[in-house]
Motif scaffolding. Sequence first.
Motif, PDB file in Angstrom:
ATOM      1  N   VAL A 112       0.820  -1.245  -0.185  1.00 45.35           N
ATOM      2  CA  VAL A 112      -0.039   0.067  -0.054  1.00 45.35           C
ATOM      3  C   VAL A 112       0.814   1.037  -0.028  1.00 45.35           C
ATOM      4  O   VAL A 112       0.317   2.365   0.089  1.00 45.35           O
ATOM      5  N   GLU A 113       2.087   1.255  -0.167  1.00 43.17           N
ATOM      6  CA  GLU A 113       3.137   2.397  -0.042  1.00 43.17           C
ATOM      7  C   GLU A 113       2.789   3.273  -1.230  1.00 43.17           C
ATOM      8  O   GLU A 113       3.000   2.870  -2.321  1.00 43.17           O
ATOM      9  N   ALA A 114       2.337   4.475  -1.088  1.00 40.18           N
ATOM     10  CA  ALA A 114       2.034   5.423  -2.109  1.00 40.18           C
ATOM     11  C   ALA A 114       3.273   5.500  -2.976  1.00 40.18           C
ATOM     12  O   ALA A 114       4.270   5.782  -2.648  1.00 40.18           O
ATOM     13  N   GLY A 115       2.786   5.552  -4.407  1.00 38.83           N
ATOM     14  CA  GLY A 115       3.874   5.958  -5.384  1.00 38.83           C
ATOM     15  C   GLY A 115       5.096   4.568  -5.492  1.00 38.83           C
ATOM     16  O   GLY A 115       5.675   4.809  -6.455  1.00 38.83           O
ATOM     17  N   PHE A 116       4.624   3.533  -5.070  1.00 32.37           N
ATOM     18  CA  PHE A 116       5.333   2.458  -5.354  1.00 32.37           C
ATOM     19  C   PHE A 116       4.808   1.433  -6.153  1.00 32.37           C
ATOM     20  O   PHE A 116       3.591   1.041  -5.845  1.00 32.37           O
ATOM     21  N   ASN A 117       5.279   0.937  -7.101  1.00 31.42           N
ATOM     22  CA  ASN A 117       4.716  -0.227  -8.073  1.00 31.42           C
ATOM     23  C   ASN A 117       5.118  -1.539  -7.558  1.00 31.42           C
ATOM     24  O   ASN A 117       6.181  -2.122  -7.847  1.00 31.42           O
ATOM     25  N   TYR A 118       4.299  -2.032  -6.808  1.00 33.60           N
ATOM     26  CA  TYR A 118       4.540  -3.457  -6.269  1.00 33.60           C
ATOM     27  C   TYR A 118       4.356  -4.610  -7.330  1.00 33.60           C
ATOM     28  O   TYR A 118       3.542  -4.346  -8.260  1.00 33.60           O
ATOM     29  N   SER A 119       5.067  -5.825  -7.143  1.00 34.58           N
ATOM     30  CA  SER A 119       4.855  -6.984  -8.140  1.00 34.58           C
ATOM     31  C   SER A 119       3.329  -7.147  -8.060  1.00 34.58           C
ATOM     32  O   SER A 119       2.603  -7.090  -6.963  1.00 34.58           O
ATOM     33  N   ALA A 120       3.065  -7.960  -9.125  1.00 34.48           N
ATOM     34  CA  ALA A 120       1.523  -8.741  -9.067  1.00 34.48           C
ATOM     35  C   ALA A 120       1.433  -9.720  -7.870  1.00 34.48           C
ATOM     36  O   ALA A 120       0.301  -9.734  -7.261  1.00 34.48           O
ATOM     37  N   ALA A 121       2.608 -10.484  -7.660  1.00 32.07           N
ATOM     38  CA  ALA A 121       2.419 -11.514  -6.673  1.00 32.07           C
ATOM     39  C   ALA A 121       2.511 -10.819  -5.334  1.00 32.07           C
ATOM     40  O   ALA A 121       1.802 -11.356  -4.409  1.00 32.07           O
ATOM     41  N   MET A 122       3.035  -9.625  -5.117  1.00 30.57           N
ATOM     42  CA  MET A 122       2.928  -8.971  -3.450  1.00 30.57           C
ATOM     43  C   MET A 122       1.659  -8.495  -3.524  1.00 30.57           C
ATOM     44  O   MET A 122       1.088  -8.509  -2.381  1.00 30.57           O
ATOM     45  N   LYS A 123       0.790  -7.683  -4.563  1.00 31.81           N
ATOM     46  CA  LYS A 123      -0.374  -7.243  -4.540  1.00 31.81           C
ATOM     47  C   LYS A 123      -1.450  -8.384  -4.515  1.00 31.81           C
ATOM     48  O   LYS A 123      -2.427  -8.379  -3.565  1.00 31.81           O
TER      49      LYS A 123
END
Length: 183
Positions: A112-123
């Motif tokens: 949920v950290e704003a402005g960071f693009n997480y991997s699909a697996a993490m999401k």
Amino acid sequence: MDSFELNKIMGAILGTCLVLMVTNLTAGAVFSPKKVEKPGFEIAAKEETASGGGAKEAAAPAEPIEKLLQTASVEKGAASAKKCAACHTFEKGGPNRVGPNLYDIVNRDRAVEAGFNYSAAMKAKGGKWTFDELSKFLHNPKGYIPGTAMGFAGLPKDSERADVIDYLRTLAENPAPLPTAAK
């Protein structure tokens, strides 16, 4: 130059060739190379087990994190967390780098950290970063969340992992209380 001199020169050349040929044949017989079954080099790599629930089982620490946190050291955790500083920041409002800012990470929702693009697996993993979840993830990130973009190998030592988690716990305006150890 007479014919006798020419015969001596030719004899020396022929004798040298004969000695080289015999030496080559002897060396070939003594030091014969082994025939390989298949060409190339074998590279030894650590194999991961692929059992039914293997990913979570592989990341399971030896001792419960609640027990380890009772003896954890924030100072040691801060020193160990320097490994993380190449990709993460720790201060409030700090920028995201290769990884997200880790301020107030304990008990925060995952990805949920704003402005960071997480991997699909993490999401897709969802949930919160509890003490136990952090421990499992830091033990073996790619084993616990297959497909994560985090390239860190993990912290296999239980005490070091507990120190880092205790340090991360203190990085908040209202640090989460330490969990009580199960008896």
